[in-house]
Structures are given as structure tokens and as C-alpha cells.
Design a protein around this motif. Sequence first.
Motif, short mmCIF file in Angstrom:
data_model
loop_
_atom_site.label_atom_id
_atom_site.label_comp_id
_atom_site.label_asym_id
_atom_site.label_seq_id
_atom_site.Cartn_x
_atom_site.Cartn_y
_atom_site.Cartn_z
N GLN A 152 0.83 -1.20 0.00
CA GLN A 152 0.00 0.00 0.00
C GLN A 152 0.87 1.26 0.00
O GLN A 152 1.94 1.30 0.61
CB GLN A 152 -0.91 0.00 1.23
N ILE A 153 0.40 2.30 -0.71
CA ILE A 153 1.09 3.59 -0.76
C ILE A 153 0.75 4.38 0.50
O ILE A 153 -0.41 4.44 0.92
CB ILE A 153 0.67 4.37 -2.01
N GLY A 154 1.77 4.98 1.11
CA GLY A 154 1.51 5.75 2.31
C GLY A 154 2.60 6.77 2.58
O GLY A 154 3.72 6.69 2.06
N TYR A 155 2.27 7.75 3.41
CA TYR A 155 3.21 8.79 3.83
C TYR A 155 3.13 8.95 5.35
O TYR A 155 2.03 9.02 5.91
CB TYR A 155 2.87 10.13 3.18
N ILE A 156 4.28 9.03 6.00
CA ILE A 156 4.34 9.26 7.44
C ILE A 156 4.89 10.66 7.67
O ILE A 156 6.09 10.92 7.46
CB ILE A 156 5.23 8.23 8.16
N GLN A 157 4.03 11.59 8.08
CA GLN A 157 4.45 12.97 8.30
C GLN A 157 4.79 13.21 9.77
O GLN A 157 3.96 12.97 10.64
CB GLN A 157 3.33 13.94 7.90
N SER A 158 6.00 13.67 10.01
CA SER A 158 6.41 13.95 11.38
C SER A 158 7.75 14.65 11.37
O SER A 158 8.52 14.53 10.41
CB SER A 158 6.52 12.65 12.18
N ASN A 159 8.03 15.40 12.43
CA ASN A 159 9.36 15.97 12.57
C ASN A 159 10.32 14.98 13.24
O ASN A 159 11.47 15.30 13.49
CB ASN A 159 9.32 17.29 13.37
N TYR A 162 10.60 7.74 11.92
CA TYR A 162 10.12 6.45 12.41
C TYR A 162 10.46 5.37 11.37
O TYR A 162 10.17 5.54 10.18
CB TYR A 162 8.61 6.48 12.64
N THR A 163 11.05 4.30 11.81
CA THR A 163 11.40 3.20 10.92
C THR A 163 10.17 2.33 10.67
O THR A 163 9.52 1.86 11.61
CB THR A 163 12.53 2.35 11.52
N ILE A 164 9.86 2.12 9.40
CA ILE A 164 8.73 1.27 9.01
C ILE A 164 9.29 0.15 8.13
O ILE A 164 9.70 0.40 6.98
CB ILE A 164 7.66 2.07 8.24
N GLU A 165 9.32 -1.06 8.63
CA GLU A 165 9.89 -2.19 7.89
C GLU A 165 8.80 -2.96 7.15
O GLU A 165 7.68 -3.11 7.64
CB GLU A 165 10.60 -3.15 8.87
N GLY A 166 9.16 -3.42 5.95
CA GLY A 166 8.28 -4.31 5.20
C GLY A 166 7.21 -3.64 4.39
O GLY A 166 6.31 -4.32 3.86
N PHE A 167 7.27 -2.32 4.26
CA PHE A 167 6.29 -1.59 3.45
C PHE A 167 7.05 -0.73 2.44
O PHE A 167 7.35 0.45 2.69
CB PHE A 167 5.40 -0.72 4.34
N PRO A 168 7.39 -1.30 1.28
CA PRO A 168 8.27 -0.62 0.32
C PRO A 168 7.70 0.68 -0.25
O PRO A 168 8.46 1.54 -0.70
CB PRO A 168 8.47 -1.66 -0.78
N ASN A 169 6.38 0.83 -0.24
CA ASN A 169 5.77 2.01 -0.84
C ASN A 169 5.32 3.06 0.19
O ASN A 169 4.61 4.00 -0.15
CB ASN A 169 4.56 1.60 -1.70
N VAL A 170 5.74 2.85 1.42
CA VAL A 170 5.44 3.84 2.45
C VAL A 170 6.66 4.74 2.63
O VAL A 170 7.76 4.27 2.95
CB VAL A 170 5.09 3.16 3.79
#
Length: 551
Positions: A152-159, A162-170
Motif C-alpha cells: 500500500q502507498i503511504g506517507y508518514i508525516q512527522s518531525n 520512524y522506521t517502518i519495515e516491510g512496506f516498500p511504498n510507504v
Amino acid sequence: MTNMREVNFEKPSYEDWKVAAESALKGKPFESLLTKTIEGITLEPLYTKETLFEKLDGKLEEQTSTIRSMKTEGAFGVAQAAYGNNIEEFVAQSEESIKRGNEFVSIGKVNFNWTDEALQKLGTLLSNHPFRINVEDPAVLNVFKYIENKNQIGYIQSNEHYTIEGFPNVRNTNAYTVDAHYNGATSTQELAIALAQAADQIKDTNFEDFEKKFFASFAVDTHFFMAVSKIRAFRVLWKAFAKAYGIEKPQPVKILTETSLRSFSKLDVYVNLLRAGNEAFSAVIGGADLVTVHPHNILTGPTNQSVRIARNVALVIKEESQVTRVFDPAGGSYFIETLTNELVKDAWAYFLEIQEAGGYTAAKSMIDTDLEKSWNERIEKVQKRKTVLVGTNNYADPTEEVPSEDFVTVNRLAEPFENLRIAFKEHPMNVQIIPFGQLKTTKPRTDFVKGVLATAGIEPEVTEPSTDISIIQQTLKNSTADYVIISATDDDLTENIDAILAAKPATVILDAAGKFKTDWTERGLNSYVFAGINIYEKLTGVQASMKEVQR
């Protein structure tokens, strides 16, 4: 009869236009047409192809081609945020929003905690739709345990990173300038800060891997052309940034935008809707990849209707304006291309200054000092009406009360006037305007003073205008007001100021409307009310003086 097709008109030069403009100004200097922005950029009254080529040193084509190569093809994504008092409301609102044109599940501030049950339901929702998570509470990131669609496509907005493993399109590597924006940042500062944050983040990886996870987040303010140019400028800057790492052909950079709340007010809230529409349109013109429009009443708490209106702002732009049919609608504009170039040069210079100070983290104290200076300048301009907030510091409704609710809290330019109105409601005063002279000569100043008082929620008593100084004296002697403003022409007041001051009761605070060459404060006048005065300081001072008189 002359055949108009055979008539040739001589093309006027910039100097010809300047001469005509100076003639039309009737004595005012040509420099009065120039406007200096908070970024320190001087806006010209006219931009031409010749001046554009001169500014860009023949590199217009390079600038426009860079902007276009750094932008992903296709229309912007609509990322309308959902709200809710519980996860069920949030999911229902998000699904309804998707049905009605929203394209990204957008998560920000909510009124509930991210329990395991809530995260499971959110995970099911995000498995089926692309998403944008603005991290208000880091607990929301536990949702990735429950998202089944790993692509799934996603964006994590923050200052924070955060490490997100296993989601190549995030994408989870974010140059987050929104906090700086609310601390007063100029467009130049935001652009430089975005680059500085990226430089800090890239240290532990190579550029090719980094750019796959990177995106930039900007809040878009009401200065339409500056906002357009800011987004375009970042694409030019990103190309230069990539080149510094030896990358000649970087991937298009993703830019997420949200409408700014910096100019939002709790007063006359439907004006916020107009502000948001202006900001969203500038983001689209500038080439944003994602656009989030905040509801007009988000400061006190959005409703289903306001959320729908905000979403439809983006949808009307996307579906009805036809602007998305053009890949770079601002490209080639003499004004915007020049402004873009100015931002690029100034932002790159400030970025280098940050890097020389050790990088974004090491230079944080320096940056904060610069932002504070920018914020104070913005506040002063609002308080002096050099920057107008419609319904707040100008064209205000004095009968409106400031709502006490708070749903979102950020630094806002309207807050001093909201607080001023609250203060005068808690400690009301009787105010009177006494016009001295004929109606046609006193009305402009009387209306100006009424407008100033309205910003604090004050409805003054306005007496009938009179040209008889004895009537003015008697009116003043009999006044039961705490605060009185005399409205008269310069000549009338100068000639009669002694008679007016002689009639002033000791308990009355007396001001004059206008700015005068002679200072009468040592003779009993309190002060003056004039265009350019710091309204907030003026009315705060009047209230303090009233308390002193009443002791």
C-alpha cells in the motif's frame, strides 16, 4: 477605413511604462509601487520578459525544465483528513469521504486513543486505501502490525523519523517544515530548513535509497504567488541538492501540502473557508502532489458539514477548474518565474548558512532565533494592519464573541485580537466618539475609529456631529464614557484643542483621531488613533489606563 490587421503598434519599453506610471502617481515616488515581503524580496509593479531573462541570466528554460522533470505526472491527490470521537466514527467518515472523491485516508488529530481495537479497525481501512498519517500520537504507527496489504502507498508525516519495515511504498523520511511554519518561518526559511533536514537524514544511507523514502511537507499560506513559487522553488533546490551528492538525474520529489492555519481566526470563521480555498489553489498551481484542506472551523472542532466543504474545495479545483490539464500552469509567468528564482537563491544561501553552523540539529538554536524574529515581524504587521485579517483586525463584527472551544492549537496571527476581545468582554468600558465638524469631514475618521474599536468587540456611542465648539465642550463635560475619541479635521482640532481639553473630566480618557504635528499629550490628551498605529498595543494601553483611573 483603416484595416486594423495592417496597423502596427510600437511596443513600449519598461522605461516608457515607468514614465507613464510616475505621471499617474501625481507626485508620489515610483518606489511607492514596490512591495517588500517578509522574505526580504522586493515585488515589482511590472515584470517583463527582458527583466526575467536578466534576473535568471538566461537560465529560464533550465529552471522550468528542472521544475517539470522533478514533478510526477498526473493530478494531485486529495487527502482530506477525517475526524471522529471514536474509531467507528473515524472509519465511517473516511469511507464516506472516499466514496465522495477523497483519495487518501488522512489521519491527524482525533478525539480518541489508539487502542488495539482501534488500530485493528484502522489497519483494515488502510489495507484498502492509500494513506497519509500526520503523527500526532506515535501510538498510531502500531497500525502497521494490522495492515495486510504490504504494498500500500503511504506517507508518514512527522518531525521525528520512524522506521517502518516491510512496506516498500510507504515514505517515512520527511522534511517536515510545518512546525517551523507555525513558528513564523518565511518561505525562504522553510525551503532551507527542508533541505537541512534532508541533509541530516541522508547521512546513514545512499541517495538512491534515500529518495525512494523521502518527501517534503509544507503548509501553504495566503500569499498566493509566494506559495506557488515556494513549491516550484523546492523542486529546483532538490535538483541542486541531489547534484551535491553526485546525482545528475534524481527521481521526482514528492511534496505534500496542507492549508495553513496561521491566518485562521475564531472570528468570522467563514472567512477561513476563503483562506483555505486560496491556499489550496496556490498549492495546486505550484505543483503539489497531495493537498489537504483544513475545515474552516477546525480551531473549535470540525463538523461533518465543514469536513465535506473542505473536501469539496479540493474537488472543485481538481474537477472544475481545468488547472490539472496543464502540467505546469505557472511555468513561464514573468512574475512567478522571477519569484521562484529569488526564493531558490535566498533559500540555498540560508541552507549553506545552516550547514556551516553544523547542520539542522546543531543549528537549531540559530534557526529558532531567526524564526522568532520572523514571527514577531508577522505579529507586528497584523497589529498595525499592514497585514489584514478580514473579520479580525479589519472589517470586524463587534457583536461577535470568541468561542472558548479548542480542537487544534497552533500559533496564529489572530490570537492577540481574540484575546483582546475576551479581555474587553471581561472588563467592559463605555466608549464614545464625538465628531467635531461637518458630517462629510468627520465621517472618514469616525468610521476608521469605529473599525479600530470593533477589533476589540467595542460598539461606541457616536454623537451627532457639530461645528459648535460649545456643544462639543458640553457633550464632553456630560459624558459618562470611560474613553472618548474626538473626531475632527487637523485644522479644526488644532484650532480648538485647548477648549476641548479644558472641558475634559478628570475621569475620562481622551484621544484624538488622526496623527498631528503637534503633541498635546502633556496638556491632557491621552494619545491618538491613526492609520498605522499598533491597534493591539493601543487598546491594551487604553484598558490599562482605565483601570488606573478607576482605582
